[in-house]
Design a protein around this motif. Structure first.
Motif, PDB file in Angstrom:
ATOM      1  N   ARG A 121      27.278 -21.774   9.115  1.00 17.78           N
ATOM      2  CA  ARG A 121      27.017 -21.753   7.672  1.00 17.78           C
ATOM      3  C   ARG A 121      27.554 -23.041   7.057  1.00 17.78           C
ATOM      4  O   ARG A 121      28.757 -23.267   7.047  1.00 17.78           O
ATOM      5  N   ALA A 280      21.297 -14.369  11.926  1.00 15.74           N
ATOM      6  CA  ALA A 280      19.884 -14.657  11.659  1.00 15.74           C
ATOM      7  C   ALA A 280      19.571 -16.123  11.946  1.00 15.74           C
ATOM      8  O   ALA A 280      20.162 -17.026  11.364  1.00 15.74           O
ATOM      9  N   ALA A 305      11.360 -19.700   7.749  1.00 21.21           N
ATOM     10  CA  ALA A 305      12.250 -20.845   7.901  1.00 21.21           C
ATOM     11  C   ALA A 305      13.187 -20.568   9.064  1.00 21.21           C
ATOM     12  O   ALA A 305      13.788 -19.485   9.136  1.00 21.21           O
TER      13      ALA A 305
HETATM   14  P1  ATP Z   1      22.069 -15.443   5.776  1.00 22.24           P
HETATM   15  O1  ATP Z   1      21.823 -13.994   5.667  1.00 22.24           O
HETATM   16  O2  ATP Z   1      22.627 -15.857   7.107  1.00 22.24           O
HETATM   17  O3  ATP Z   1      22.834 -15.990   4.626  1.00 22.24           O
HETATM   18  P2  ATP Z   1      19.662 -16.193   4.440  1.00 22.24           P
HETATM   19  O4  ATP Z   1      18.896 -14.937   4.334  1.00 22.24           O
HETATM   20  O5  ATP Z   1      20.426 -16.667   3.272  1.00 22.24           O
HETATM   21  O6  ATP Z   1      20.621 -16.143   5.730  1.00 22.24           O
HETATM   22  P3  ATP Z   1      17.237 -17.724   4.570  1.00 22.24           P
HETATM   23  O7  ATP Z   1      17.197 -18.093   3.150  1.00 22.24           O
HETATM   24  O8  ATP Z   1      16.324 -16.689   5.080  1.00 22.24           O
HETATM   25  O9  ATP Z   1      18.732 -17.363   4.974  1.00 22.24           O
HETATM   26  O10 ATP Z   1      17.077 -19.044   5.462  1.00 22.24           O
HETATM   27  C1  ATP Z   1      16.471 -19.022   6.755  1.00 22.24           C
HETATM   28  C2  ATP Z   1      17.472 -19.390   7.828  1.00 22.24           C
HETATM   29  O11 ATP Z   1      18.217 -20.541   7.470  1.00 22.24           O
HETATM   30  C3  ATP Z   1      18.522 -18.335   8.087  1.00 22.24           C
HETATM   31  O12 ATP Z   1      18.037 -17.355   8.946  1.00 22.24           O
HETATM   32  C4  ATP Z   1      19.639 -19.144   8.718  1.00 22.24           C
HETATM   33  O13 ATP Z   1      19.405 -19.314  10.103  1.00 22.24           O
HETATM   34  C5  ATP Z   1      19.505 -20.477   8.049  1.00 22.24           C
HETATM   35  N1  ATP Z   1      20.544 -20.632   7.012  1.00 22.24           N
HETATM   36  C6  ATP Z   1      20.600 -20.082   5.778  1.00 22.24           C
HETATM   37  N2  ATP Z   1      21.683 -20.479   5.115  1.00 22.24           N
HETATM   38  C7  ATP Z   1      22.357 -21.328   5.956  1.00 22.24           C
HETATM   39  C8  ATP Z   1      23.561 -22.090   5.854  1.00 22.24           C
HETATM   40  N3  ATP Z   1      24.294 -22.096   4.750  1.00 22.24           N
HETATM   41  N4  ATP Z   1      23.923 -22.839   6.920  1.00 22.24           N
HETATM   42  C9  ATP Z   1      23.198 -22.872   8.051  1.00 22.24           C
HETATM   43  N5  ATP Z   1      22.053 -22.188   8.206  1.00 22.24           N
HETATM   44  C10 ATP Z   1      21.628 -21.416   7.171  1.00 22.24           C
END
Ligand code: ATP
Ligand code: MG
Length: 423
Positions: A121, A280, A305
């Motif tokens: 993250r 995820a 994504a």
């Molecule tokens: P999470 O539940 O882990 O916060 P999210 O639902 O906020 O994920 P999405 O908006 O669906 O994430 O973004 C798609 C993908 O981008 C996520 O599945 C994750 O792998 C990646 N991702 C999201 N936020 C981050 C972050 N701050 N750092 C690294 N990877 C990220």
């Protein structure tokens, strides 16, 4: 406090770690191109409105994670927290639907969210993003999930599982929301302050709350699947049937709700068991209403994504390695005349696709042999004053230690020949 240090939650991806990134990017691009997607590149900065309207005012992203600031004239701008909103903005702005509404795009780049930094993250992270506009059919939902599955299998990742759910549509969602609100009302003593707030602003998000007490209280909560209308039900059944037919393993996960407001019908996430809490690796879903909401015609769409950083971390955890590119040739030129010649040879060799280096610092043969070793050079070309005078350069194979003598007149052709023979 050292001000010459990187910002918290941001990171440098260093050359020694870049190979997996390049490998993923190459596989993804090849696959997207084969499946008919076109690349699009979008700005990292947009008007705040682009994200607030699409992602939803009452989502975690918009409420607390965006980097938003006024520019010098006071316009409110935001560093993009995801790509879909910009993608839709561009699709609408350029009327890309005009000749044919069906368009398939992919884009790869940095996203920004001010979350608590931890493994998996970051505040600047990267996404590989793909979207299909203009098709309502469940076949494209299945196709996108199939594509993700195929990419991960090409990357040698087998512990990933698709979780899929259907969030319904404006026809079936109100009944579900009523049922959910009833339950939230009856359990309000047990909910966390965030969920109390979500109850008013965005009830669906309560189902995604990670607080154990909320999870317990909402164990029996109604799910969107219980309320799907006939069309949404049929759509979801087709997605599942096609995935089964194509041997894509998935889990029907009625608790999956996703953190953005724009989703309708199919929502999915690819989860891994090898990263602990940040499980995820990719997420996506259908957003049939968004193009219209952002000022375009009534055109359905769906996308996903991939979290690029997390994907690389899964690969590292599974010790997937990309071949480290070693040096093909190290030129040891001793003396000014040899160095000048060596410089021209090295650029010619580079142009012929040979990864070759020369050292200009006037070091001794011994020191340069040591450096060639350290760089992992496959060959060394030795051009000392004696070798130039006698028109007999030494080309040494560092693995077999075999040496051949080549003319100084056109060593490039001989070296290319030696490479063709041995590699
Ligand atoms: P999470 O539940 O882990 O916060 P999210 O639902 O906020 O994920 P999405 O908006 O669906 O994430 O973004 C798609 C993908 O981008 C996520 O599945 C994750 O792998 C990646 N991702 C999201 N936020 C981050 C972050 N701050 N750092 C690294 N990877 C990220
Ligand atoms: Mg998040």
């Amino acid at each position: 406090m050292n001000n010459m240090q990187i910002i918290r939650g941001f990171r440098d991806i260093l050359p020694e770690n870049i190979k997996l990134w390049q490998k993923v990017e190459k596989e993804a691009k090849e696959l997207f191109e084969d499946f008919g997607f076109d690349e699009i590149r979008l700005p990292v900065l947009e008007k705040t409105e682009v994200f607030a309207r699409s992602i939803g005012e009452a989502t975690d992203i918009v409420e607390k994670e965006m980097y938003t600031f006024p520019d010098r004239k006071g316009d409110k701008l935001t560093l993009r927290p995801e790509a879909t909103a910009s993608m839709v903005r561009a699709y609408v702005q350029h009327k890309m639907y005009a000749s044919d509404p069906v368009r398939k795009f992919y884009t790869i780049g940095p996203m920004f969210r001010r979350e608590r930094p931890q493994k998996g993250r970051y505040r600047q992270f990267y996404q590989i993003d793909a979207e299909i506009f203009g098709v309502e059919s469940a076949y494209v939902d299945a196709n996108l999930i199939f594509l993700l599955n195929e990419l991960f299998s090409r990357l040698g990742l087998s512990d990933l599982k698709a979780h899929i759910n259907s969030l319904g549509c404006p026809d079936c969602r109100p009944d579900f929301q009523k049922a959910l609100l009833n339950l939230l009302e009856s359990k309000k003593e047990e909910l966390c302050p965030d969920c109390i707030r979500r109850k008013e602003s965005n009830p669906l998000r309560t189902l995604d709350c990670k607080v154990p007490q909320c999870k317990e209280a909402l164990k029996e909560a109604p799910t969107t699947l219980d309320f799907l209308c006939k069309e949404c039900h049929g759509h979801f059944e087709t997605v599942k049937r096609v995935l089964k037919q194509q041997n894509v393993e998935f889990i029907e996960d009625k608790t999956l709700v996703r953190g953005l407001d724009y989703y309708t019908r199919t929502a999915f996430e690819i989860q891994t068991t090898s990263l602990g809490a940040q499980s995820a690796v990719a997420g996506g879903g259908r957003y049939d209403l968004l193009v219209k909401e952002m000022g375009g015609p009534d055109i359905p769409a769906i996308g996903f994504a991939i979290g690029f950083d997390r994907l690389v971390e899964v690969m590292e955890a599974l010790e997937k390695s990309a071949d480290k590119q070693l040096l093909d040739l190290f030129i040891i030129a001793l003396g000014d005349a040899a160095t000048e010649k060596g410089y021209y040879w090295s650029t010619d060799l580079n142009l012929k696709g040979i990864r070759c280096e020369i050292d200009y610092r006037g070091k001794s043969l011994k020191a340069l042999m040591k450096r060639a070793d350290k760089l992992g050079a496959k060959y060394v070309l030795i051009a000392g004053e004696k070798e130039i005078k006698e028109n007999a350069l030494i080309l040494r194979n560092m693995n077999t230690r075999e040496q051949i003598s080549i003319s100084a007149d056109n060593p490039v052709a001989d070296i290319v020949g030696a490479f063709k023979k041995n590699n």
